[in-house]
Design a protein around this motif. Sequence first.
Motif, PDB file in Angstrom:
ATOM      1  N   GLN A 180       0.840  -1.195   0.000  1.00 27.42           N
ATOM      2  CA  GLN A 180       0.000   0.000   0.000  1.00 27.42           C
ATOM      3  C   GLN A 180       0.873   1.243   0.000  1.00 27.42           C
ATOM      4  N   LEU A 208       1.340  -5.137   3.983  1.00 30.75           N
ATOM      5  CA  LEU A 208       0.382  -5.804   4.856  1.00 30.75           C
ATOM      6  C   LEU A 208       0.369  -7.294   4.554  1.00 30.75           C
ATOM      7  N   ILE A 221     -10.632 -12.149   4.533  1.00 37.82           N
ATOM      8  CA  ILE A 221      -9.189 -12.021   4.663  1.00 37.82           C
ATOM      9  C   ILE A 221      -8.899 -11.261   5.947  1.00 37.82           C
ATOM     10  N   PHE A 236      -6.156  -9.171   7.860  1.00 35.08           N
ATOM     11  CA  PHE A 236      -4.948  -8.415   7.561  1.00 35.08           C
ATOM     12  C   PHE A 236      -4.136  -8.158   8.825  1.00 35.08           C
ATOM     13  N   GLY A 237      -2.809  -8.119   8.665  1.00 37.28           N
ATOM     14  CA  GLY A 237      -1.949  -7.591   9.707  1.00 37.28           C
ATOM     15  C   GLY A 237      -2.020  -6.075   9.677  1.00 37.28           C
ATOM     16  N   LYS A 238      -1.407  -5.441  10.667  1.00 40.35           N
ATOM     17  CA  LYS A 238      -1.486  -3.984  10.756  1.00 40.35           C
ATOM     18  C   LYS A 238      -0.596  -3.290   9.734  1.00 40.35           C
ATOM     19  N   TYR A 243     -14.116  -2.122   3.529  1.00 37.25           N
ATOM     20  CA  TYR A 243     -13.134  -2.236   4.592  1.00 37.25           C
ATOM     21  C   TYR A 243     -12.996  -0.882   5.276  1.00 37.25           C
ATOM     22  N   GLN A 252     -10.074   1.295   7.445  1.00 38.82           N
ATOM     23  CA  GLN A 252      -8.681   1.376   7.873  1.00 38.82           C
ATOM     24  C   GLN A 252      -8.555   2.529   8.852  1.00 38.82           C
ATOM     25  N   LYS A 309      -4.338   3.771  12.775  1.00 44.43           N
ATOM     26  CA  LYS A 309      -3.147   2.937  12.946  1.00 44.43           C
ATOM     27  C   LYS A 309      -2.945   2.000  11.765  1.00 44.43           C
ATOM     28  N   LYS A 310      -3.643   2.252  10.701  1.00 43.08           N
ATOM     29  CA  LYS A 310      -3.510   1.524   9.433  1.00 43.08           C
ATOM     30  C   LYS A 310      -4.076   0.112   9.487  1.00 43.08           C
ATOM     31  N   PHE A 311      -4.858  -0.199  10.540  1.00 43.42           N
ATOM     32  CA  PHE A 311      -5.411  -1.538  10.648  1.00 43.42           C
ATOM     33  C   PHE A 311      -6.602  -1.674   9.701  1.00 43.42           C
ATOM     34  N   LEU A 312      -6.512  -2.592   8.768  1.00 42.52           N
ATOM     35  CA  LEU A 312      -7.528  -2.775   7.727  1.00 42.52           C
ATOM     36  C   LEU A 312      -8.449  -3.917   8.135  1.00 42.52           C
ATOM     37  N   ILE A 348     -12.331  -5.883   7.554  1.00 39.52           N
ATOM     38  CA  ILE A 348     -13.514  -6.009   6.699  1.00 39.52           C
ATOM     39  C   ILE A 348     -14.771  -5.616   7.474  1.00 39.52           C
ATOM     40  N   PHE A 392     -12.295   1.701   2.391  1.00 40.20           N
ATOM     41  CA  PHE A 392     -11.911   1.153   1.103  1.00 40.20           C
ATOM     42  C   PHE A 392     -12.985   0.208   0.594  1.00 40.20           C
ATOM     43  N   ARG A 431     -11.495   9.136   2.526  1.00 42.21           N
ATOM     44  CA  ARG A 431     -11.004   9.588   3.841  1.00 42.21           C
ATOM     45  C   ARG A 431     -12.107  10.378   4.516  1.00 42.21           C
TER      46      ARG A 431
END
Lengths: 112, 114
Positions: A38, A88, A100, A102-104, B35, B37, B40-43, B45, B90, B110
């Motif tokens: 990303q 990620l 899915i 995902f990791g951080k 999704y 995010q 802290k960028k944690f994505l 679902i 997303f 955003r």
Amino acid sequence: QKEVEQDPGPLSVPEGAIVSLNCTYSNSAFQYFMWYRQYSRKGPELLMYTYSSGNKEDGRFTAQVDKSSKYISLFIRDSQPSDSATYLCAMSVLGRDDKIIFGKGTRLHILP
Amino acid sequence: DTAVSQTPKYLVTQMGNDKSIKCEQNLGHDTMYWYKQDSKKFLKIMFSYNNKELIINETVPNRFSPKSPDKAHLNLHINSLELGDSAVYFCASSQDTVGTQKQYFGPGTRLTVT
């Protein structure tokens, strides 16, 4: 314990170095493992995927899965400034309604 | 050609308002996702739809309601916005629901709630 653990970084390495990115997971049912890249202010894009244990190579990128240790890795050889992004890891259980996990993500900076 | 597009790209709004985000894919895929995010960028679902049928509905507040008018579109409506809803949302699509399918992500929306 979270299902997928990934060190958020940031990780800074000089151009040309070998980069190692890693994730650990707790769910032994995961069978499909992915790495997404990303770029800043963009959506994730699939970089590589592997099924079950083993290695997979694609150009400068190698993905490794060790199911016995519940550990996956992504190696980047000859790293370039254009590789600077957040990586990620992601994984899923195979089935009809998969999701899915995902990791951080690990932020990677390749220094010119 | 844009594969997965979202509108708007940026959304700034006040607490308590209702807003919608739209997503369209031109890949001919049967499955679409939302999704979230966080900072802290944690994505994570939120929802998935396969051919207009809700497949995955994660534990999200019922203020969030997805709507799929056809398999190429998946919209997200959020009622009574709260500060904690601020994040990047997303949209993604894939050929079908199997987890091995490559997911294609949109550029993100955003959302900032003030």
